[in-house]
Design a protein around this motif. Structure first.
Motif, short mmCIF file in Angstrom:
data_model
loop_
_atom_site.label_atom_id
_atom_site.label_comp_id
_atom_site.label_asym_id
_atom_site.label_seq_id
_atom_site.Cartn_x
_atom_site.Cartn_y
_atom_site.Cartn_z
N ASP A 144 -56.57 -6.18 -15.99
CA ASP A 144 -58.02 -6.37 -15.86
C ASP A 144 -58.78 -5.12 -16.30
O ASP A 144 -59.83 -5.21 -16.95
N ASN A 145 -58.24 -3.95 -15.93
CA ASN A 145 -58.88 -2.70 -16.35
C ASN A 145 -58.86 -2.57 -17.87
O ASN A 145 -59.84 -2.13 -18.48
N LYS A 147 -58.78 -5.01 -20.04
CA LYS A 147 -59.75 -5.96 -20.60
C LYS A 147 -61.17 -5.44 -20.44
O LYS A 147 -61.99 -5.56 -21.36
N ARG A 148 -61.47 -4.85 -19.26
CA ARG A 148 -62.82 -4.33 -19.02
C ARG A 148 -63.11 -3.16 -19.95
O ARG A 148 -64.21 -3.08 -20.53
N HIS A 149 -62.13 -2.28 -20.12
CA HIS A 149 -62.34 -1.15 -21.03
C HIS A 149 -62.51 -1.63 -22.46
O HIS A 149 -63.35 -1.09 -23.22
N GLN A 151 -63.69 -4.53 -23.37
CA GLN A 151 -65.02 -5.16 -23.46
C GLN A 151 -66.11 -4.10 -23.59
O GLN A 151 -67.05 -4.25 -24.39
N GLN A 152 -65.99 -3.02 -22.82
CA GLN A 152 -66.96 -1.93 -22.93
C GLN A 152 -66.92 -1.31 -24.31
O GLN A 152 -67.98 -1.01 -24.91
#
Length: 241
Positions: A144-145, A147-149, A151-152
């Motif tokens: 998840d981290n 994916k979030r990174h 996306q950012q």
């Protein structure tokens, strides 16, 4: 329990090694001490791996389609960052055991693992299962981290691309405007020069015409004056006193 071990030994999947005997290299030590019936001395149960358990590890980082290096993950580092406590019997050890018993059918393999679990009081099947759950949760959080990174990074990259395109549009638009103004100046200069050239050419043509006309008149007048000499001769110059 002895019946199960006898069954596994007859199937060639479990051997009982005496303490003094050297364990052959192809035998996978399960680390389980299985007590035999009517015996005070424990015997070590080992599973003969029927197939070669070799995994080819990449010698270096792989390449993605863009040509940059792809660094493989380090699961142990992920587990440590997530605070996963080392288990007495880790899930990876159970997976290696399952791989070693891959020649068995699922039911027989399950019975063999349960027998080994029951023979060793230092661990239970719940230990590797709990360890697997904790590690799955750690991997999911890490995923998840990631994916979030990503996306950012995608949002930041898109914002930078938008800025670049806006700057390009402004600069190119300004250059094209200047080019249009210069083109207009070129057209005006060409028109002005053509007009001036036409004036000079007209003036020259008029001068030529005027000169031809005057030269013609001069020739006529000179011819008429010359006719006097032809008719009356050359006049005698007056005598000098």
């Amino acid at each position: 329990m002895k019946g199960m071990l006898d069954f596994l030994e007859k199937a060639g999947l479990v051997t009982r090694d005496q303490p003094s005997e050297a364990r052959p290299p192809e035998v996978l030590d399960l680390g389980n001490t299985l007590p035999l019936a009517n015996s005070t001395e424990p015997a070590v149960a080992s599973v003969v791996v029927p197939v070669e358990l070799s995994v080819e590890t990449p010698t270096g980082p792989s390449k993605n389609p863009a040509g940059t290096s792809v660094v493989p993950i380090n699961p142990d580092s992920i587990y440590a960052q997530a605070g996963v406590v080392p288990a007495m019997y880790p899930a990876e050890r159970l997976l290696r055991l399952i791989d070693g018993l891959s020649a068995m059918d699922p039911a027989t393999r399950l019975m063999a693992i349960k027998a080994m679990d029951a023979a060793d009081e230092s661990w239970t099947i719940a230990d590797p299962l709990a360890d697997a759950d904790a590690k799955i949760a750690a991997l999911a959080t890490h995923g998840d981290n990631l994916k979030r990174h990503l996306q950012q990074l995608e949002q930041q990259t898109q914002a930078q691309l938008d800025q670049l395109m806006a700057r390009q549009e402004a600069v190119v638009g300004d250059i094209r405007k200047q080019m249009a103004e210069l083109e207009a100046l070129v057209e005006r200069e060409l028109a002005r020069t053509a007009q001036e050239v036409s004036v000079h050419q007209d003036n020259l043509a008029a001068a030529r015409s005027q000169t031809r006309s005057e030269l013609g008149e001069i020739a006529q007048i000179s011819q008429r004056l010359q006719s006097l000499s032809t008719q009356f001769g050359t006049p005698t110059p007056p005598a000098q006193e």
